[in-house]
Design a protein around this motif. Structure first.
Motif, short mmCIF file in Angstrom:
data_model
loop_
_atom_site.label_atom_id
_atom_site.label_comp_id
_atom_site.label_asym_id
_atom_site.label_seq_id
_atom_site.Cartn_x
_atom_site.Cartn_y
_atom_site.Cartn_z
N ARG A 6 0.82 -1.21 0.00
CA ARG A 6 0.00 0.00 0.00
C ARG A 6 0.86 1.26 0.00
NH1 ARG A 6 -4.50 -1.82 4.56
NH2 ARG A 6 -5.73 -3.17 3.18
N THR A 7 1.94 1.23 0.79
CA THR A 7 2.84 2.38 0.85
C THR A 7 3.48 2.64 -0.51
OG1 THR A 7 3.33 1.94 3.18
CG2 THR A 7 4.87 3.34 1.99
N THR A 8 3.92 1.55 -1.15
CA THR A 8 4.53 1.68 -2.48
C THR A 8 3.54 2.24 -3.47
OG1 THR A 8 6.00 -0.19 -2.03
CG2 THR A 8 5.68 0.43 -4.34
N SER A 9 2.31 1.74 -3.44
CA SER A 9 1.27 2.21 -4.35
C SER A 9 0.98 3.69 -4.12
CB SER A 9 0.00 1.39 -4.16
OG SER A 9 -1.04 1.87 -4.97
N GLN A 10 0.92 4.09 -2.85
CA GLN A 10 0.68 5.50 -2.51
C GLN A 10 1.83 6.37 -2.99
OE1 GLN A 10 1.29 6.77 1.66
NE2 GLN A 10 -0.79 7.56 1.60
N ASN A 11 3.04 5.93 -2.76
CA ASN A 11 4.21 6.70 -3.21
C ASN A 11 4.24 6.83 -4.73
OD1 ASN A 11 4.88 6.74 -0.54
ND2 ASN A 11 6.82 5.64 -0.75
N ASP A 12 3.91 5.73 -5.43
CA ASP A 12 3.89 5.76 -6.89
C ASP A 12 2.83 6.74 -7.40
OD1 ASP A 12 5.91 3.93 -7.10
OD2 ASP A 12 4.60 2.21 -7.46
N SER A 13 1.68 6.75 -6.74
CA SER A 13 0.60 7.65 -7.16
C SER A 13 1.00 9.11 -7.02
CB SER A 13 -0.66 7.37 -6.32
OG SER A 13 -1.70 8.26 -6.66
N ILE A 14 1.60 9.45 -5.88
CA ILE A 14 2.05 10.83 -5.66
C ILE A 14 3.17 11.18 -6.62
CG2 ILE A 14 3.10 12.41 -3.98
CD1 ILE A 14 1.71 10.78 -1.78
N TYR A 15 4.08 10.24 -6.81
CA TYR A 15 5.19 10.45 -7.76
C TYR A 15 4.65 10.75 -9.15
CZ TYR A 15 8.68 8.97 -11.20
OH TYR A 15 9.49 8.89 -12.29
N ASN A 16 3.71 9.95 -9.61
CA ASN A 16 3.16 10.14 -10.96
C ASN A 16 2.43 11.47 -11.09
OD1 ASN A 16 4.06 7.69 -12.05
ND2 ASN A 16 2.32 6.57 -11.20
N GLU A 17 1.70 11.86 -10.05
CA GLU A 17 0.99 13.15 -10.10
C GLU A 17 1.97 14.32 -10.15
OE1 GLU A 17 -2.53 14.16 -7.98
OE2 GLU A 17 -2.84 12.09 -7.30
N MET A 18 3.03 14.24 -9.35
CA MET A 18 4.00 15.31 -9.33
C MET A 18 4.79 15.37 -10.63
SD MET A 18 5.43 15.43 -5.42
CE MET A 18 6.44 16.83 -5.87
N LEU A 19 5.17 14.20 -11.15
CA LEU A 19 5.91 14.15 -12.41
C LEU A 19 5.07 14.74 -13.54
CD1 LEU A 19 8.44 13.25 -13.93
CD2 LEU A 19 7.36 11.02 -14.27
N SER A 20 3.80 14.38 -13.59
CA SER A 20 2.91 14.91 -14.64
C SER A 20 2.79 16.43 -14.52
CB SER A 20 1.52 14.26 -14.54
OG SER A 20 1.59 12.89 -14.83
N ALA A 21 2.66 16.92 -13.29
CA ALA A 21 2.52 18.36 -13.08
C ALA A 21 3.75 19.11 -13.55
CB ALA A 21 2.25 18.66 -11.61
N ILE A 22 4.92 18.50 -13.35
CA ILE A 22 6.18 19.14 -13.79
C ILE A 22 6.31 19.10 -15.31
CG2 ILE A 22 8.70 18.94 -13.75
CD1 ILE A 22 8.42 17.91 -10.83
N LEU A 23 6.08 17.92 -15.89
CA LEU A 23 6.28 17.77 -17.33
C LEU A 23 5.19 18.46 -18.14
CD1 LEU A 23 7.52 14.08 -17.57
CD2 LEU A 23 8.82 16.19 -17.22
N GLU A 24 4.03 18.69 -17.54
CA GLU A 24 2.95 19.38 -18.23
C GLU A 24 2.96 20.88 -17.93
OE1 GLU A 24 -0.67 17.37 -17.26
OE2 GLU A 24 -0.04 15.49 -18.23
N GLN A 25 4.05 21.34 -17.31
CA GLN A 25 4.31 22.76 -17.10
C GLN A 25 3.36 23.41 -16.08
OE1 GLN A 25 4.57 24.91 -20.78
NE2 GLN A 25 5.88 26.51 -19.95
N ARG A 26 2.65 22.59 -15.30
CA ARG A 26 1.84 23.16 -14.23
C ARG A 26 2.73 23.55 -13.06
NH1 ARG A 26 -1.52 18.94 -12.51
NH2 ARG A 26 -0.68 17.44 -14.01
#
Length: 251
Positions: A18-38
């Motif tokens: 569960r911890t890994t899944s949570q970390n991956d979810s936050i990682y993906n959201e932050m990565l998308s926000a950075i790469l999509e220039q938000r």
């Protein structure tokens, strides 16, 4: 003991999952926000604020930030915190050079390992990329353009290469966000299509030449010159100071 020990171990595995899944979810959201220039290059990433937004502890956020820092997407500065990375022009050139070198081998493997199914996926990816351009959606285009190269690496079948390329593509997306000059054109989509056609035809030399030319064209669309020289404060303020001294003398 023989019954409770496995139960405790199983609970530990579930909790870790569960911890890994949570970390991956936050990682993906932050990565998308950075790469999509938000999240623009240089933005400070407060652990407290992010923890409040995602409803997790600072420890979880710190783990995610360290992962992004390992991939050169975030920079952690001692006593200052974490910031979205701001690649220098020199870093940008090095990343593009690295991509030209490794994607040549990727093309060779993709030609050998291709299937009708993954070729279809590549063509659908290019179609989505072209649609984002037609809509003027720069953020989606940056992401989809990078996805095409990652899909091609997946076709090549080398997992180590795919992981390495993922970092380079993420850094390239950040570089494009920071240094892209002019307006976007559908040329990149046409180049991706030509690469696919050459792979399907198993024309190795042509496919490699197309990929190298494509990556060089991507680099040529970056404004990597203006930031090379640091501003010289002495030259900027020397003249006004000199004139100010003359005026005081005249007085």
């Amino acid at each position: 003991m023989s019954r409770t020990a496995p139960t405790a171990a199983l609970k530990g595995v579930v909790k870790a999952s569960r911890t890994t899944s949570q970390n991956d979810s936050i990682y993906n959201e932050m990565l998308s926000a950075i790469l999509e220039q938000r999240l623009a290059p240089g933005t400070k990433l407060s652990e407290d604020t992010l923890g409040e937004i995602f409803g997790v502890s600072r420890t979880v956020i710190r783990t995610v930030l360290q992962r992004l820092a390992h991939e050169k997407i975030v920079r952690i500065q001692p006593n200052r915190g974490a910031f979205v990375a701001e690649p220098s022009p020199e870093e940008a050139r090095e990343v593009m050079q690295a991509r030209r070198l490794i994607e040549e081998g990727m093309i060779r493997d993709a030609i050998r390992n291709q299937s009708p199914e993954n070729i279809g996926e590549l063509r659908r990816s290019v179609a989505a990329e072209r649609l984002s351009l037609e809509k003027g959606d720069h953020e989606a285009w940056v992401r989809l353009s990078g996805d095409f190269h990652l899909m091609l690496a997946a076709v090549a079948g080398n997992k180590t290469l795919l992981a390495f390329l993922k970092e380079l593509v993420s850094r390239t997306s950040l570089i494009i966000v920071q240094y892209q000059k002019g307006t976007l054109s559908p040329c990149s989509c046409d180049e991706h299509t030509e690469i696919i056609d050459a792979i399907v035809a198993r024309n190795e030399n042509h496919a490699i030449a197309l990929m190298k030319a494509h990556l060089k064209a991507c680099e040529d669309q970056l404004n990597l010159c203006e930031s090379d020289e640091k501003a010289d404060l002495y030259s900027i303020f020397a003249k006004p100071i000199k004139e100010a001294g003359k005026s005081r003398t005249a007085m």
